[in-house]
Motif scaffolding. Sequence first.
Motif, PDB file in Angstrom:
ATOM      1  N   LEU A 108       0.825  -1.208   0.000  1.00 32.86           N
ATOM      2  CA  LEU A 108       0.000   0.000   0.000  1.00 32.86           C
ATOM      3  C   LEU A 108       0.862   1.261   0.000  1.00 32.86           C
ATOM      4  CD1 LEU A 108      -2.862  -0.939   2.492  1.00 32.86           C
ATOM      5  CD2 LEU A 108      -3.086  -0.498   0.040  1.00 32.86           C
ATOM      6  N   ILE A 109       2.021   1.176   0.658  1.00 31.60           N
ATOM      7  CA  ILE A 109       2.943   2.320   0.696  1.00 31.60           C
ATOM      8  C   ILE A 109       3.801   2.353  -0.563  1.00 31.60           C
ATOM      9  CG2 ILE A 109       4.849   3.410   1.941  1.00 31.60           C
ATOM     10  CD1 ILE A 109       3.756   2.107   4.512  1.00 31.60           C
ATOM     11  N   SER A 110       4.423   1.230  -0.872  1.00 35.29           N
ATOM     12  CA  SER A 110       5.367   1.204  -1.997  1.00 35.29           C
ATOM     13  C   SER A 110       4.667   1.293  -3.348  1.00 35.29           C
ATOM     14  CB  SER A 110       6.215  -0.061  -1.939  1.00 35.29           C
ATOM     15  OG  SER A 110       5.400  -1.219  -2.066  1.00 35.29           O
ATOM     16  N   GLY A 111       3.388   0.893  -3.403  1.00 32.89           N
ATOM     17  CA  GLY A 111       2.650   0.928  -4.662  1.00 32.89           C
ATOM     18  C   GLY A 111       2.574   2.300  -5.287  1.00 32.89           C
ATOM     19  N   TYR A 112       2.630   3.347  -4.476  1.00 34.17           N
ATOM     20  CA  TYR A 112       2.622   4.716  -5.001  1.00 34.17           C
ATOM     21  C   TYR A 112       3.786   4.961  -5.947  1.00 34.17           C
ATOM     22  CZ  TYR A 112      -0.910   6.736  -1.858  1.00 34.17           C
ATOM     23  OH  TYR A 112      -2.084   7.067  -1.217  1.00 34.17           O
ATOM     24  N   PHE A 113       4.899   4.318  -5.676  1.00 37.68           N
ATOM     25  CA  PHE A 113       6.120   4.582  -6.429  1.00 37.68           C
ATOM     26  C   PHE A 113       6.218   3.756  -7.711  1.00 37.68           C
ATOM     27  CE2 PHE A 113       6.960   6.082  -2.210  1.00 37.68           C
ATOM     28  CZ  PHE A 113       7.747   7.203  -2.404  1.00 37.68           C
ATOM     29  N   ILE A 114       5.188   2.971  -7.999  1.00 32.39           N
ATOM     30  CA  ILE A 114       5.192   2.144  -9.203  1.00 32.39           C
ATOM     31  C   ILE A 114       4.184   2.718 -10.192  1.00 32.39           C
ATOM     32  CG2 ILE A 114       5.072  -0.198 -10.111  1.00 32.39           C
ATOM     33  CD1 ILE A 114       5.264  -1.184  -7.213  1.00 32.39           C
ATOM     34  N   PRO A 115       4.641   3.387 -11.256  1.00 38.63           N
ATOM     35  CA  PRO A 115       3.725   4.002 -12.223  1.00 38.63           C
ATOM     36  C   PRO A 115       2.702   3.010 -12.761  1.00 38.63           C
ATOM     37  CG  PRO A 115       5.974   4.690 -12.651  1.00 38.63           C
ATOM     38  CD  PRO A 115       6.055   3.609 -11.606  1.00 38.63           C
ATOM     39  N   GLY A 116       1.434   3.423 -12.786  1.00 36.08           N
ATOM     40  CA  GLY A 116       0.367   2.583 -13.304  1.00 36.08           C
ATOM     41  C   GLY A 116      -0.158   1.550 -12.340  1.00 36.08           C
ATOM     42  N   VAL A 117       0.344   1.546 -11.105  1.00 38.04           N
ATOM     43  CA  VAL A 117      -0.047   0.511 -10.137  1.00 38.04           C
ATOM     44  C   VAL A 117      -0.727   1.098  -8.915  1.00 38.04           C
ATOM     45  CG1 VAL A 117       0.902  -1.197  -8.519  1.00 38.04           C
ATOM     46  CG2 VAL A 117       1.645  -1.196 -10.887  1.00 38.04           C
ATOM     47  N   ARG A 118      -0.389   2.337  -8.533  1.00 38.73           N
ATOM     48  CA  ARG A 118      -0.860   2.883  -7.248  1.00 38.73           C
ATOM     49  C   ARG A 118      -2.386   2.842  -7.110  1.00 38.73           C
ATOM     50  NH1 ARG A 118       0.875   7.263 -10.239  1.00 38.73           N
ATOM     51  NH2 ARG A 118       2.979   6.902  -9.496  1.00 38.73           N
ATOM     52  N   HIS A 119      -3.116   3.211  -8.171  1.00 40.46           N
ATOM     53  CA  HIS A 119      -4.577   3.212  -8.078  1.00 40.46           C
ATOM     54  C   HIS A 119      -5.137   1.796  -8.079  1.00 40.46           C
ATOM     55  CE1 HIS A 119      -3.240   3.647 -12.227  1.00 40.46           C
ATOM     56  NE2 HIS A 119      -4.299   2.956 -12.593  1.00 40.46           N
ATOM     57  N   VAL A 120      -4.480   0.873  -8.799  1.00 42.60           N
ATOM     58  CA  VAL A 120      -4.940  -0.517  -8.835  1.00 42.60           C
ATOM     59  C   VAL A 120      -4.818  -1.154  -7.450  1.00 42.60           C
ATOM     60  CG1 VAL A 120      -4.685  -2.750  -9.965  1.00 42.60           C
ATOM     61  CG2 VAL A 120      -4.206  -0.664 -11.237  1.00 42.60           C
ATOM     62  N   THR A 121      -3.777  -0.773  -6.704  1.00 41.29           N
ATOM     63  CA  THR A 121      -3.584  -1.299  -5.346  1.00 41.29           C
ATOM     64  C   THR A 121      -4.793  -0.982  -4.471  1.00 41.29           C
ATOM     65  OG1 THR A 121      -1.210  -0.906  -5.578  1.00 41.29           O
ATOM     66  CG2 THR A 121      -2.028  -1.321  -3.360  1.00 41.29           C
ATOM     67  N   ALA A 122      -5.297   0.235  -4.598  1.00 41.39           N
ATOM     68  CA  ALA A 122      -6.467   0.634  -3.802  1.00 41.39           C
ATOM     69  C   ALA A 122      -7.723  -0.119  -4.241  1.00 41.39           C
ATOM     70  CB  ALA A 122      -6.685   2.141  -3.922  1.00 41.39           C
ATOM     71  N   TYR A 123      -7.901  -0.312  -5.555  1.00 39.52           N
ATOM     72  CA  TYR A 123      -9.043  -1.088  -6.040  1.00 39.52           C
ATOM     73  C   TYR A 123      -9.005  -2.506  -5.480  1.00 39.52           C
ATOM     74  CZ  TYR A 123      -9.905   2.528  -9.597  1.00 39.52           C
ATOM     75  OH  TYR A 123     -10.193   3.708 -10.233  1.00 39.52           O
ATOM     76  N   VAL A 124      -7.824  -3.107  -5.520  1.00 37.45           N
ATOM     77  CA  VAL A 124      -7.655  -4.485  -5.027  1.00 37.45           C
ATOM     78  C   VAL A 124      -7.933  -4.543  -3.525  1.00 37.45           C
ATOM     79  CG1 VAL A 124      -5.943  -6.295  -4.586  1.00 37.45           C
ATOM     80  CG2 VAL A 124      -6.088  -5.237  -6.848  1.00 37.45           C
ATOM     81  N   ALA A 125      -7.448  -3.560  -2.787  1.00 31.22           N
ATOM     82  CA  ALA A 125      -7.705  -3.516  -1.333  1.00 31.22           C
ATOM     83  C   ALA A 125      -9.204  -3.447  -1.066  1.00 31.22           C
ATOM     84  CB  ALA A 125      -6.997  -2.323  -0.708  1.00 31.22           C
ATOM     85  N   GLY A 126      -9.910  -2.641  -1.837  1.00 32.21           N
ATOM     86  CA  GLY A 126     -11.365  -2.528  -1.677  1.00 32.21           C
ATOM     87  C   GLY A 126     -12.084  -3.819  -2.017  1.00 32.21           C
ATOM     88  N   MET A 127     -11.677  -4.453  -3.126  1.00 31.86           N
ATOM     89  CA  MET A 127     -12.305  -5.714  -3.549  1.00 31.86           C
ATOM     90  C   MET A 127     -12.007  -6.838  -2.566  1.00 31.86           C
ATOM     91  SD  MET A 127     -11.972  -5.806  -7.725  1.00 31.86           S
ATOM     92  CE  MET A 127     -10.196  -5.628  -7.765  1.00 31.86           C
ATOM     93  N   SER A 128     -10.872  -6.734  -1.890  1.00 30.10           N
ATOM     94  CA  SER A 128     -10.488  -7.770  -0.920  1.00 30.10           C
ATOM     95  C   SER A 128     -11.136  -7.554   0.443  1.00 30.10           C
ATOM     96  CB  SER A 128      -8.958  -7.768  -0.746  1.00 30.10           C
ATOM     97  OG  SER A 128      -8.312  -7.956  -1.970  1.00 30.10           O
ATOM     98  N   THR A 129     -12.015  -6.580   0.532  1.00 27.59           N
ATOM     99  CA  THR A 129     -12.671  -6.188   1.795  1.00 27.59           C
ATOM    100  C   THR A 129     -11.644  -5.928   2.897  1.00 27.59           C
ATOM    101  OG1 THR A 129     -13.074  -8.486   2.511  1.00 27.59           O
ATOM    102  CG2 THR A 129     -14.796  -7.414   1.224  1.00 27.59           C
ATOM    103  N   TYR A 130     -10.500  -5.384   2.502  1.00 32.50           N
ATOM    104  CA  TYR A 130      -9.457  -4.979   3.450  1.00 32.50           C
ATOM    105  C   TYR A 130     -10.023  -3.860   4.309  1.00 32.50           C
ATOM    106  CZ  TYR A 130      -4.481  -4.352   4.705  1.00 32.50           C
ATOM    107  OH  TYR A 130      -3.274  -4.311   5.357  1.00 32.50           O
ATOM    108  N   HIS A 131      -9.885  -3.959   5.622  1.00 33.37           N
ATOM    109  CA  HIS A 131     -10.487  -2.985   6.534  1.00 33.37           C
ATOM    110  C   HIS A 131     -10.037  -1.561   6.189  1.00 33.37           C
ATOM    111  CE1 HIS A 131     -11.281  -0.778  10.294  1.00 33.37           C
ATOM    112  NE2 HIS A 131     -12.263  -1.667  10.432  1.00 33.37           N
ATOM    113  N   PHE A 132     -11.017  -0.642   6.089  1.00 32.94           N
ATOM    114  CA  PHE A 132     -10.693   0.710   5.628  1.00 32.94           C
ATOM    115  C   PHE A 132      -9.711   1.418   6.563  1.00 32.94           C
ATOM    116  CE2 PHE A 132     -11.304   5.308   5.356  1.00 32.94           C
ATOM    117  CZ  PHE A 132     -11.056   5.507   3.996  1.00 32.94           C
ATOM    118  N   GLY A 133      -9.860   1.215   7.864  1.00 34.53           N
ATOM    119  CA  GLY A 133      -8.964   1.859   8.819  1.00 34.53           C
ATOM    120  C   GLY A 133      -7.517   1.444   8.598  1.00 34.53           C
ATOM    121  N   LYS A 134      -7.319   0.150   8.368  1.00 33.13           N
ATOM    122  CA  LYS A 134      -5.972  -0.373   8.112  1.00 33.13           C
ATOM    123  C   LYS A 134      -5.456   0.128   6.769  1.00 33.13           C
ATOM    124  CE  LYS A 134      -3.435  -4.731   8.566  1.00 33.13           C
ATOM    125  NZ  LYS A 134      -3.558  -6.189   8.723  1.00 33.13           N
TER     126      LYS A 134
END
Length: 197
Positions: A108-134
Amino acid sequence: MAEWEYIITNYSYMGLFFILILGIVGLPIPDEVLLTFVGYYIFLEKMDFWPSIGCAIIGSIVGISISYLIGKYLGSAFLKKYGPKFFITEKKTDWVQAKFNNYGPLFLISGYFIPGVRHVTAYVAGMSTYHFGKFACFAYIGAVVWASTFIFLGHYLGGKWTEVEVFFSHTTRYVWGFIALIAISAIFIRLKKKKSI
């Protein structure tokens, strides 16, 4: 350079804020180049340091939160239908999912530094029902580190800020991912050692 100069000159901090939201949600905007250009404008004293940092961080946080909510409430079906229009392919989503499963918070932190990946990381976190606070804890730390890094870089480089654009065009996301994971891992290891002392 001309497009960034037009946006920043005419819309200043609000332009920076909204462009970062759109870039992180998925529009093909070279966010790192924009942030570095802002650092260059700070170097020229055409923009102020703290408002620039603040707008960049808040824009990044809003954008990454929207991406998470899209992933959570609209899911994989939405991404399969509309993702390719924003260069979010199934192959890219699967790659991010694998890295996310292995590294979680670090990605979640390092994904920002990978062009074309940072937004996909957040989509995947949401689809994985990853707790929003975490999610917010690590993704927002990533936003602070990422935005600050490139603004500082632009300020440091001064008139040579365009070298960042050339560098990004010749660097693959895998190289960036490797560099980012090593850097973030080193930070976590150092923090753990300090706690154990």
